[in-house]
Design an enzyme around this catalytic site. Structure first.
Site, mmCIF file in Angstrom:
data_model
loop_
_atom_site.group_PDB
_atom_site.id
_atom_site.type_symbol
_atom_site.label_atom_id
_atom_site.label_comp_id
_atom_site.label_asym_id
_atom_site.label_seq_id
_atom_site.Cartn_x
_atom_site.Cartn_y
_atom_site.Cartn_z
ATOM 1 N N SER A 82 0.789 -1.235 0.000
ATOM 2 C CA SER A 82 0.000 0.000 0.000
ATOM 3 C C SER A 82 0.821 1.285 0.000
ATOM 4 C CB SER A 82 -0.968 0.003 1.191
ATOM 5 O OG SER A 82 -2.025 -0.898 0.945
ATOM 6 N N LYS A 136 -0.031 3.328 -2.856
ATOM 7 C CA LYS A 136 -1.121 4.308 -2.846
ATOM 8 C C LYS A 136 -0.593 5.738 -2.903
ATOM 9 C CE LYS A 136 -4.557 1.477 -0.395
ATOM 10 N NZ LYS A 136 -3.937 0.162 -0.561
ATOM 11 N N TYR A 180 -10.576 2.355 5.468
ATOM 12 C CA TYR A 180 -9.435 2.083 4.579
ATOM 13 C C TYR A 180 -9.839 1.040 3.545
ATOM 14 C CZ TYR A 180 -4.476 1.332 3.437
ATOM 15 O OH TYR A 180 -3.269 1.246 2.813
ATOM 16 N N GLU A 227 -0.341 9.969 5.077
ATOM 17 C CA GLU A 227 -1.021 10.309 6.328
ATOM 18 C C GLU A 227 -0.023 11.062 7.198
ATOM 19 O OE1 GLU A 227 -1.959 6.356 7.556
ATOM 20 O OE2 GLU A 227 -3.169 5.985 5.752
ATOM 21 N N LYS A 286 3.532 6.253 5.380
ATOM 22 C CA LYS A 286 2.632 5.267 4.773
ATOM 23 C C LYS A 286 3.240 3.883 4.947
ATOM 24 C CE LYS A 286 -1.081 3.940 2.744
ATOM 25 N NZ LYS A 286 -1.037 2.727 3.583
ATOM 26 N N THR A 287 2.395 2.953 5.345
ATOM 27 C CA THR A 287 2.785 1.558 5.459
ATOM 28 C C THR A 287 2.294 0.788 4.237
ATOM 29 O OG1 THR A 287 0.760 0.919 6.607
ATOM 30 C CG2 THR A 287 2.598 1.672 7.959
ATOM 31 N N GLY A 288 2.878 -0.372 4.004
ATOM 32 C CA GLY A 288 2.437 -1.224 2.914
ATOM 33 C C GLY A 288 2.809 -2.670 3.156
ATOM 34 N N SER A 289 1.890 -3.568 2.786
ATOM 35 C CA SER A 289 2.128 -4.993 2.991
ATOM 36 C C SER A 289 1.514 -5.796 1.861
ATOM 37 C CB SER A 289 1.503 -5.472 4.306
ATOM 38 O OG SER A 289 1.973 -4.744 5.418
#
Length: 382
Positions: A83, A86, A169, A291, A334-337
């Site tokens: 993510s 994004k 989300y 964010e 921002k995190t993403g997985s």
């Protein structure tokens, strides 16, 4: 554990005449003290970490890109960033607005005749980008998770909440925003991302679909059970979680966000738009993709904004009128997985601090936030 390190060539001094080698060693000690125990604790095979500090990039590479080949991680290794993609999608939509191709206030159905007469006549592109469309879910239902079936899902979907009142989300939400932004530009999403936006940001080895001649640089991801896994196809996968990139390229993207003055006028405007808070959700301001947390923030503030509950349950959203640009000193992240990878990117405008953390294992987001905060705050204190 073998560690590769590098520093931007040609720089001899960093701060107040401190020798670059000494500064690099000090930064390396700070990063090692956090990342090495983290990898052991979370059973992570390989990580690529990049730090920008006082205008200089520093790269730290750990472990292997594949347990089978034992190929070491480098700053050119490709990771799935989930993510964090994004933020690229958000930038593309903001770029389309800067070009006059769309307005964030446009109803989603303006660019999708398939959606006319549906709830999306009353849902704006901004609502899609900020997850405030009224309760689109985290993922598509299985029966709709295909490009040929997604519009059938959207046309029958009904909002659960008044538009603009709750943040939930959602990949189908920001994914549709990215899809429609590309339509406004007259080209498919993958094409405009790889041929226009990424090159415009100075990225040389970032992809939505990794080409055949780059597969040797693509790290192997590992699921929680240790089995090898990579991301699979799905509806709007490119737009919501599809970017594969290296720590080197992702750091260039982060620096474009920290110092956009070298970009062309439209990209500079797009970056500023993504750093604008449109909704307040607890202690977090929801921008486009990014964010942020205005200073003074605490680690607890950052952890509260990155909990599973924030991703899985509806949260009250308070519209910011007028929208508020992220101030200097804010923590923007921002995190993403994906099933086999875990990513995190964070930066602090005005302090010229940023970090990229890429791993070929999906490990808890809380641990990513704590690690990044510990590293950047230690550097800020030096």
């Amino acid at each position: 554990m073998q560690i590769a390190r590098s520093i931007l060539a040609g720089t001899f001094f960093l701060v107040c005449g401190t020798p670059a080698g000494f500064a690099q060693e000090r930064i390396e000690d700070t990063v090692n003290a956090v990342i090495q125990p983290l990898m052991k604790q979370q059973d992570i095979a390989g990580m690529a970490v990049a730090v920008t500090y006082n205008g200089q990039r520093h790269y730290f590479n750990y472990g292997v890109a594949s347990k089978d080949t034992k190929k070491p991680v480098t700053d050119q290794t490709l990771f799935e960033i989930g993510s964090v993609s994004k933020t690229f999608t958000a930038t593309l939509g903001a770029y389309a607005q800067a070009l006059g191709k769309l307005s964030l206030a446009d109803p989603a159905s303006r660019f999708a005749p398939e959606l006319r007469g549906s709830a999306f006549d009353g849902i704006s592109l901004l609502n899609l980008a900020t997850y405030t469309a009224g309760g689109l879910p985290l993922q598509f239902p299985d029966e709709a998770d295909h490009p040929d079936r997604m519009f059938g899902y959207y046309t029958t979907w009904k909002p659960l909440y008044p538009v603009g009142t709750q943040r939930l989300y959602s990949n189908p939400s920001i994914g549709l925003y990215g899809y429609l932004a590309a339509r406004s530009l007259g080209r498919p999403f993958d094409e405009v991302m790889e041929r226009t936006l990424m090159p415009g940001l100075g990225l040389k080895h970032s992809y939505v679909r990794v080409p055949q001649d780059q597969l040797g640089r693509y790290a192997q991801g590992y699921a929680k059970d240790g089995k090898p896994v990579r991301v699979g196809p799905g509806a709007l996968d490119s737009e919501a979680y599809g970017v594969k990139t290296s720590s080197s390229d992702l750091m260039r993207f982060l620096e474009a966000n920290l110092r956009p003055e070298k970009l062309d006028a439209d990209l500079k405007q797009a970056i500023a738009t993504t750093h604008t808070g449109f909704y307040k959700v607890g202690g977090m301001n929801q921008g486009l993709g990014w964010e942020f947390y205005p200073a003074p923030f605490t680690l607890d503030d950052l952890l509260a904004g990155n909990t599973p509950q924030m991703a899985l349950t509806p949260q009250k959203a308070e519209a910011l009128n007028p929208p508020r640009p992220a101030p200097d000193g804010a923590w923007i992240n921002k995190t993403g997985s994906t099933n086999g990878f875990g990513a995190y990117a964070a930066f602090v405008p005005g302090k010229d601090l940023g970090i990229v953390m890429l791993a070929n294992r999906n490990y808890p987001i809380e641990e990513r936030v704590k690690a990044a905060h510990r590293i950047l705050m230690a550097l800020d204190a030096q």
